[in-house]
Motif scaffolding. Structure first.
Motif, PDB file in Angstrom:
ATOM      1  N   TYR A  68       0.817  -1.201   0.000  1.00 53.08           N
ATOM      2  CA  TYR A  68       0.000   0.000   0.000  1.00 53.08           C
ATOM      3  C   TYR A  68       0.854   1.255   0.000  1.00 53.08           C
ATOM      4  CZ  TYR A  68      -4.270  -2.490   1.132  1.00 53.08           C
ATOM      5  OH  TYR A  68      -5.356  -3.292   1.096  1.00 53.08           O
ATOM      6  N   GLU A  97       3.808 -12.122   8.907  1.00 59.29           N
ATOM      7  CA  GLU A  97       3.049 -11.025   8.308  1.00 59.29           C
ATOM      8  C   GLU A  97       2.116 -10.406   9.337  1.00 59.29           C
ATOM      9  OE1 GLU A  97       2.461  -8.995   6.081  1.00 59.29           O
ATOM     10  OE2 GLU A  97       3.514  -9.654   4.288  1.00 59.29           O
ATOM     11  N   ASP A  98       1.814  -9.150   9.122  1.00 59.32           N
ATOM     12  CA  ASP A  98       0.824  -8.483   9.967  1.00 59.32           C
ATOM     13  C   ASP A  98      -0.590  -8.865   9.526  1.00 59.32           C
ATOM     14  OD1 ASP A  98       1.174  -7.192   7.545  1.00 59.32           O
ATOM     15  OD2 ASP A  98       1.291  -5.172   8.382  1.00 59.32           O
ATOM     16  N   ASP A 101      -4.389  -9.444   3.031  1.00 58.18           N
ATOM     17  CA  ASP A 101      -5.550  -8.718   2.529  1.00 58.18           C
ATOM     18  C   ASP A 101      -5.860  -9.268   1.138  1.00 58.18           C
ATOM     19  OD1 ASP A 101      -7.483  -6.663   2.498  1.00 58.18           O
ATOM     20  OD2 ASP A 101      -6.090  -5.248   1.616  1.00 58.18           O
ATOM     21  N   THR A 102      -5.437  -8.610   0.081  1.00 52.38           N
ATOM     22  CA  THR A 102      -5.636  -9.160  -1.267  1.00 52.38           C
ATOM     23  C   THR A 102      -4.772 -10.397  -1.465  1.00 52.38           C
ATOM     24  OG1 THR A 102      -3.863  -7.884  -2.317  1.00 52.38           O
ATOM     25  CG2 THR A 102      -6.030  -6.845  -2.173  1.00 52.38           C
ATOM     26  N   GLY A 103      -3.643 -10.445  -0.764  1.00 52.34           N
ATOM     27  CA  GLY A 103      -2.729 -11.579  -0.864  1.00 52.34           C
ATOM     28  C   GLY A 103      -1.645 -11.403  -1.916  1.00 52.34           C
ATOM     29  N   THR A 105       0.931  -9.231  -2.195  1.00 52.68           N
ATOM     30  CA  THR A 105       2.280  -9.031  -1.670  1.00 52.68           C
ATOM     31  C   THR A 105       2.907 -10.367  -1.291  1.00 52.68           C
ATOM     32  OG1 THR A 105       1.269  -7.142  -0.552  1.00 52.68           O
ATOM     33  CG2 THR A 105       3.578  -7.559  -0.069  1.00 52.68           C
ATOM     34  N   LYS A 129      -7.824 -11.260   6.292  1.00 43.51           N
ATOM     35  CA  LYS A 129      -9.099 -10.702   5.807  1.00 43.51           C
ATOM     36  C   LYS A 129      -9.480 -11.471   4.550  1.00 43.51           C
ATOM     37  CE  LYS A 129      -8.084  -6.136   5.575  1.00 43.51           C
ATOM     38  NZ  LYS A 129      -8.261  -4.652   5.502  1.00 43.51           N
ATOM     39  N   PHE A 150     -10.824  -1.697   7.648  1.00 39.89           N
ATOM     40  CA  PHE A 150      -9.442  -1.218   7.680  1.00 39.89           C
ATOM     41  C   PHE A 150      -9.011  -1.083   9.128  1.00 39.89           C
ATOM     42  CE2 PHE A 150      -5.798   1.550   7.359  1.00 39.89           C
ATOM     43  CZ  PHE A 150      -5.129   0.968   6.297  1.00 39.89           C
ATOM     44  N   VAL A 151      -7.982  -1.847   9.485  1.00 37.12           N
ATOM     45  CA  VAL A 151      -7.551  -1.897  10.885  1.00 37.12           C
ATOM     46  C   VAL A 151      -6.163  -1.293  11.063  1.00 37.12           C
ATOM     47  CG1 VAL A 151      -9.001  -3.837  11.575  1.00 37.12           C
ATOM     48  CG2 VAL A 151      -6.775  -4.293  10.543  1.00 37.12           C
TER      49      VAL A 151
HETATM   50  P1  IMP Z   1      -2.025  -7.434   0.235  1.00 39.62           P
HETATM   51  O1  IMP Z   1      -0.945  -7.601  -0.784  1.00 39.62           O
HETATM   52  O2  IMP Z   1      -3.214  -6.737  -0.318  1.00 39.62           O
HETATM   53  O3  IMP Z   1      -2.386  -8.711   0.947  1.00 39.62           O
HETATM   54  O4  IMP Z   1      -1.471  -6.375   1.238  1.00 39.62           O
HETATM   55  C1  IMP Z   1      -0.967  -6.706   2.449  1.00 39.62           C
HETATM   56  C2  IMP Z   1      -0.390  -5.469   3.109  1.00 39.62           C
HETATM   57  O5  IMP Z   1      -1.274  -4.345   2.971  1.00 39.62           O
HETATM   58  C3  IMP Z   1      -0.236  -5.698   4.573  1.00 39.62           C
HETATM   59  O6  IMP Z   1       1.003  -6.273   4.878  1.00 39.62           O
HETATM   60  C4  IMP Z   1      -0.420  -4.312   5.141  1.00 39.62           C
HETATM   61  O7  IMP Z   1       0.804  -3.620   5.161  1.00 39.62           O
HETATM   62  C5  IMP Z   1      -1.379  -3.628   4.181  1.00 39.62           C
HETATM   63  N1  IMP Z   1      -2.769  -3.711   4.680  1.00 39.62           N
HETATM   64  C6  IMP Z   1      -3.762  -4.510   4.226  1.00 39.62           C
HETATM   65  N2  IMP Z   1      -4.893  -4.359   4.931  1.00 39.62           N
HETATM   66  C7  IMP Z   1      -4.616  -3.433   5.870  1.00 39.62           C
HETATM   67  C8  IMP Z   1      -5.385  -2.835   6.945  1.00 39.62           C
HETATM   68  O8  IMP Z   1      -6.560  -3.136   7.195  1.00 39.62           O
HETATM   69  N3  IMP Z   1      -4.734  -1.909   7.711  1.00 39.62           N
HETATM   70  C9  IMP Z   1      -3.447  -1.548   7.501  1.00 39.62           C
HETATM   71  N4  IMP Z   1      -2.683  -2.079   6.517  1.00 39.62           N
HETATM   72  C10 IMP Z   1      -3.269  -3.008   5.709  1.00 39.62           C
END
Ligand code: IMP
Ligand code: MG
Length: 176
Positions: A68, A97-98, A101-103, A105, A129, A150-151
């Motif tokens: 992001y 990982e924290d 989300d979309t997965g 990354t 999520k 969004f957390v």
């Molecule tokens: P992904 O590639 O969409 O899975 O993105 C994962 C990354 O997006 C996480 O490691 C976070 O840094 C950021 N992210 C996704 N959802 C949230 C949220 O709800 N709050 C804060 N950061 C988020």
């Protein structure tokens, strides 16, 4: 617009869950050394707190992959900004990982690390999520499955803020 954080997971709940995850990870790896790979910056807090609960010898390493920007929408562009400083060939590796989300990354990161021939490659995430997933990936170990909100807190940020909150909360934008 005023930002407000509504508590979702308390510090105590998170601590208890990390204790359980450390137990499960002990069943996975036993007394063999494990390299924990913290994905910067969001996973810093969970990496440190989980590492303290792990019973086997643990080494720490860090990677930064972009996801992001300063907003709340995923760009879909993933690139490595900081790489590991060691060779993981033949090692037990645990990606921390924290949140998934979309997965996007994580999928990219997993492929990249798999290519370097670790002995075992596992993934632990504090939060998942699943409603938002666009690529097929799942954490091997998940702290909490949460709804699509969004957390922030416990490492997670909004525009680099809130990472230091000891709990996880939903970020709301209220009218002034
Ligand atoms: P992904 O590639 O969409 O899975 O993105 C994962 C990354 O997006 C996480 O490691 C976070 O840094 C950021 N992210 C996704 N959802 C949230 C949220 O709800 N709050 C804060 N950061 C988020
Ligand atoms: Mg992250």
């Amino acid at each position: 617009m005023k930002e407000r954080v509504e508590v979702m997971l308390t510090a105590e709940e998170i601590d208890k869950r990390l204790e359980e995850l450390a137990e499960e990870l002990y069943k996975e790896f036993g007394d063999e050394p494990v390299e924990m790979i913290c994905t910067l910056k969001g996973a810093v807090v969970v990496t440190v707190d989980l590492a303290k609960k792990m019973k086997m010898p643990v080494s720490l390493n860090f990677m930064s992959v972009s996801s992001y920007g300063d907003g709340t929408v995923s760009s879909g562009n993933v690139n490595v900004k900081l790489d590991l400083d060691d060779d993981i060939n033949g090692k037990n590796v645990l990606i921390v990982e924290d949140i998934i989300d979309t997965g996007r990354t994580l999928k990219k990161l997993k492929e990249l690390l798999e290519f370097r021939n670790p002995k075992k490659l596992k993934l632990v995430t504090l939060l998942d999520k699943p409603d938002r997933r666009v690529v097929d990936i799942k954490g091997d170990y998940t702290g909490f499955t949460i709804p699509d909100a969004f957390v922030v807190g416990y490492g997670l940020d909004y525009a680099q803020k809130y990472r230091n909150l000891p709990y996880v909360g939903i970020l709301h934008f209220d009218e002034d």
